[in-house]
Design an enzyme around this catalytic site. Structure first.
Site, PDB file in Angstrom:
ATOM      1  N   LEU D  65      17.186  15.463  -1.233  1.00  0.00           N
ATOM      2  CA  LEU D  65      17.390  14.676  -2.452  1.00  0.00           C
ATOM      3  C   LEU D  65      16.524  13.415  -2.447  1.00  0.00           C
ATOM      4  O   LEU D  65      16.051  12.976  -1.399  1.00  0.00           O
ATOM      5  CB  LEU D  65      18.874  14.307  -2.563  1.00  0.00           C
ATOM      6  CG  LEU D  65      19.811  15.530  -2.735  1.00  0.00           C
ATOM      7  CD1 LEU D  65      21.234  15.196  -2.313  1.00  0.00           C
ATOM      8  CD2 LEU D  65      19.756  16.014  -4.183  1.00  0.00           C
ATOM      9  N   ARG D 123       4.066  16.433   6.076  1.00  0.00           N
ATOM     10  CA  ARG D 123       3.079  17.287   5.404  1.00  0.00           C
ATOM     11  C   ARG D 123       3.351  17.386   3.884  1.00  0.00           C
ATOM     12  O   ARG D 123       4.080  16.562   3.348  1.00  0.00           O
ATOM     13  CB  ARG D 123       2.967  18.658   6.077  1.00  0.00           C
ATOM     14  CG  ARG D 123       2.551  18.500   7.551  1.00  0.00           C
ATOM     15  CD  ARG D 123       2.421  19.792   8.304  1.00  0.00           C
ATOM     16  NE  ARG D 123       2.177  19.478   9.731  1.00  0.00           N
ATOM     17  CZ  ARG D 123       2.487  20.277  10.753  1.00  0.00           C
ATOM     18  NH1 ARG D 123       3.027  21.463  10.534  1.00  0.00           N
ATOM     19  NH2 ARG D 123       2.226  19.914  11.999  1.00  0.00           N
ATOM     20  N   LYS D 171      10.159   9.105  10.545  1.00  0.00           N
ATOM     21  CA  LYS D 171       9.552   9.330   9.224  1.00  0.00           C
ATOM     22  C   LYS D 171       9.196   7.981   8.586  1.00  0.00           C
ATOM     23  O   LYS D 171       8.106   7.819   8.022  1.00  0.00           O
ATOM     24  CB  LYS D 171      10.538  10.098   8.325  1.00  0.00           C
ATOM     25  CG  LYS D 171      10.041  10.377   6.911  1.00  0.00           C
ATOM     26  CD  LYS D 171       9.091  11.552   6.853  1.00  0.00           C
ATOM     27  CE  LYS D 171       8.349  11.673   5.537  1.00  0.00           C
ATOM     28  NZ  LYS D 171       9.161  12.163   4.428  1.00  0.00           N
ATOM     29  N   SER D 178       1.110   4.892   7.415  1.00  0.00           N
ATOM     30  CA  SER D 178       0.071   5.611   6.660  1.00  0.00           C
ATOM     31  C   SER D 178      -0.090   5.043   5.250  1.00  0.00           C
ATOM     32  O   SER D 178      -1.211   4.988   4.734  1.00  0.00           O
ATOM     33  CB  SER D 178       0.343   7.116   6.636  1.00  0.00           C
ATOM     34  OG  SER D 178       1.606   7.390   6.083  1.00  0.00           O
TER      35      SER D 178
END
Lengths: 294, 294, 294, 294
Positions: D65, D123, D171, D178
């Site tokens: 979600l 990814r 994460k 990044s």
């Protein structure tokens, strides 16, 4: 005199509730802190075991809580006021919360036909005790008229911020500006010290300039706010002077993270072709960067 | 009346030189811009073909140039004043240059027993024309006494900044503060607009708070500048409120790079254990970060 | 074998000069540090009392100095090389200086018909000793061809940066990126520690993503550098995730001034209507903000 | 084969659910978007009218979600899974949410003796379709063992992040790094363009340095992570080079807000006495600024 429920007896809430009692109002109070309840009880307040309990029979419901999540819970939670309040009473949220959360609460209550206004306060806990707070009232004209006698028991001045949700908004802008300005002032004062310049001399000079007098009421009033960008002081010169200051600061080991961010703002303004415009055109640049102006 | 060499006839220099002439002084002028020279010549100034030429027989030498490199060149360059000036004359640099470059020029001239003072100006080109500039005088008491009659032909107020090099320093601090503040104010005003709050209401409120009244002369005066960090407004609450503001700004697409930098300053202050201190303690944090306080 | 003047025998210059001697070249050396001169003298270098003296009869003149001001002084100063050098010799500046200062030196020398190339070095002082530096050569094809045998005595790899001034430019970009990245990496690692996540686990994951693999050679290559902004990862999602990170950091007292600046960059990109574009479109936003793209 | 409830059929969730079906599992699915449900229904999934309905009889419950608020609602809301789920089933939250919210959900579920693990994915949506996602698994060893056969239907690689809550943490760190790096890279590339240096030449050079190779696995590995701060590249030199870059950028009108923030970080490090330390000591400075190191 009115029956008032007062929820949230912290550093600000307790003296505010006390002042309502002293002015003769009948108060039901609630807080998770039992000690705080006892103190206002000794002044004549009625203790309640829940928000739901506190609001029974009250015409005004005042909330003074640390954040919007708590206000939401006090209103809509399991023991929330929604379950027992008189639908004609007025909720006055005096907390400083997220304005979009405040909007959301007001809108949800509107579905129940319940009126909610935002009225956060300015000034300090000393003013809360003295009953001289500044009240930033956000509501309809009738809500402000109805609440004013109550609000003036806690504060000495009410500013009508212009409509529902505007009180909490003006509080936010004021706090954004004063809190950020405090940090920027610290950068200036530190650079001053590193340059071995007494701060009082700098203050004496700045008292005569926007550095202390503010831009809102001086440079802006006759320039950007009038759509006049002819230069009294050009952006490229402001960029040059600020560049000297950040260079000196780097030579003297004074970190200026806000000053450095400011330099890049002027740098971008030059890149956008504003070098010869008045420095107040930085406002126009900021409006473009946020999509408010095309 | 005095013989004065005036070097640098730009937007500020030209009216300043003109005012000296009008007050009865005899001026030799130099600039690379021949048109500028012609204009003041028509008022009675004597044109010179180089700085070296201009200073002959002059008691005062005034420089008003865009940057320190040019001042250095006017003094020490091939056609510089060092080669022909009367060693008893006084150099008054009224340019806004890098303070450490100004120090360097003063020190190099001291080796020749030549006196150099810094006296940059405040206010606008309109004030230059009217002869009502603010003069920020950096020099020894005798230099300031000696130069005052001259300076008062160009300005209406002299602030003795406290010694050699202090004039250019106080100019730098003032400009750092006012230029950065302009950009911070633009962030506040943009957030205000995005929140659909009229700016004049925010200004009305901020007029009563440090947001417009400045911290230097309000919150700081009784707190951090007195070494009192007991909280009137705690750093952790300031951090919370500023966090709400930056969050709202991100929801509304208003970039606040200075506000974001400010938030991290408060964030660090909390990490350093200052959460319960008065918000003016941000100054102490800044002093530590720059090595001024251990 | 060539006659070479080598000026600047610091931590990098000394081993570089030594390697030239070891490869059989004849060296005149100069430095203000007499000890450094003695050391290379013992290897066979000829000591000089000034740059002007050092360059006599030399085909190549190498400068390896801390800043552009010193390079300028070595070339054009009172004892500068301009006064005695063979006009056919080639100046190779291997210092890391301001690229616009480097351009200025090259242009001034061109007026004398003197050739100047920039060839700053990469890697460490260990590589200087081993003769395995990376040479970033900025010059005309003939200058690079002419200097290569000399440069390969000091380094193991020459990159032709594409023309005069390009060597010093590519050094600047590389240093900007690697120095800033170091600070950004520290913010990530500190947040990692505050979250009680072992850094080696984060590194293991980041090895497979642009966080460690870089964007230049991964995400950008197929997107923004191909003018394709269809989203692989949308700017508004990147903004959301970065907002979570800065929020966590504020909850955990981790100041992230670079991360906070980054958030405002994405915030502006959303305001400019880029929310649904690929995150690599941040490059396009940056180009617009600097006036490179309309 | 297992009975699985899959809640959240967005851009990522739909292909992930599809892959579970293709591998032979029996799926109950729920989403507020009926179209998304239809698509996976056509592959064999069973449609449910609520989360509460979907989880009946399922051994695994997967949530995918947009934010933590929605995950909370799916679990604890009026039609939440808590009201009907088998207490022995395992909740696998694969959403990217706030890690402290994830902790809170796990802790609240623990009071019901219900197991919850975090397993966000890395990814792209292409990998979701191909079943080649990277799974960042946060859970107890037994949870990871139990979930692995299910997770490997959606991804090709599982990284055990080290315990409950560590998946969502890693994460977050990866995305922080990044996403911020993307913006920093844009500043470097824009400066490159303003300097008229082709980006591919800069990339070629940076491929050999930490600018592209990352610091985590190069400079840090042998220095700060080994508690060795002896300088390979001194902080004061890094500060100098970065100062040249920001100066060039200001001359060329390239705004570098992240680079400017970085410069102040090095500036503070010098003020703290770290000028002669290795540049990787910036990590130590960041740890002190966040209170992680005294």
């Amino acid at each position: 005199m009115s029956n008032i429920a007062f929820i949230g007896l912290g550093q600000m809430g307790k003296p505010m509730a006390s002042n309502l009692i002293k002015k003769g109002h009948s108060l039901n109070v609630y807080d998770i802190n039992k000690t705080a309840i006892s103190e206002v009880q000794s002044l004549g307040a009625h203790s309640s075991i829940s928000p739901k309990e506190a609001v029974k029979g009250c015409e005004f419901i005042i909330t003074m809580l640390p954040n919007g999540k708590l206000v939401e819970n006090v209103i809509f939670g399991k023991d929330g006021i929604i379950h027992s309040m008189d639908k004609n009473s007025l909720i006055i949220d005096m907390s400083t919360i997220h304005p979009l959360e405040s909007d959301s609460l007001r809108n949800r209550l509107a579905e129940y036909n319940i009126e909610f206004m935002d009225a956060p306060v300015g000034r300090t806990s000393d003013n809360a005790i003295a009953g001289t707070l500044l009240i930033l009232a956000g509501g309809t004209p009738s809500q402000i008229e109805r609440s004013s006698p109550i609000l003036l028991c806690m504060g000495s001045e009410i500013i009508n911020a212009g409509g529902p949700g505007k009180g909490i908004r003006v509080k936010l802008i004021n706090n954004f500006m004063s809190i950020s300005l405090n940090a920027l002032s610290a950068e200036a004062a530190t650079l001053c010290e590193a340059l071995e310049l007494p701060l009082d001399i700098a203050i004496e000079v700045m008292k005569g300039t926007p550095a202390i007098k503010s831009h809102f009421t001086t440079t802006w009033a006759n320039k950007v706010l009038q759509n006049d960008l002819t230069p009294a002081f050009m952006i490229e010169l402001a960029h040059k002077d600020l560049g000297i200051a950040t260079d000196v600061a780097n030579q003297l080991h004074v970190p200026l993270s806000m000053g450095a961010a400011a330099l890049e703002i002027y740098n971008q303004a030059r890149a956008m072709g504003r070098g010869k415009q008045d420095w107040t055109a930085i406002l126009e640049q900021a409006r473009i960067n946020s999509g408010l102006k095309k």
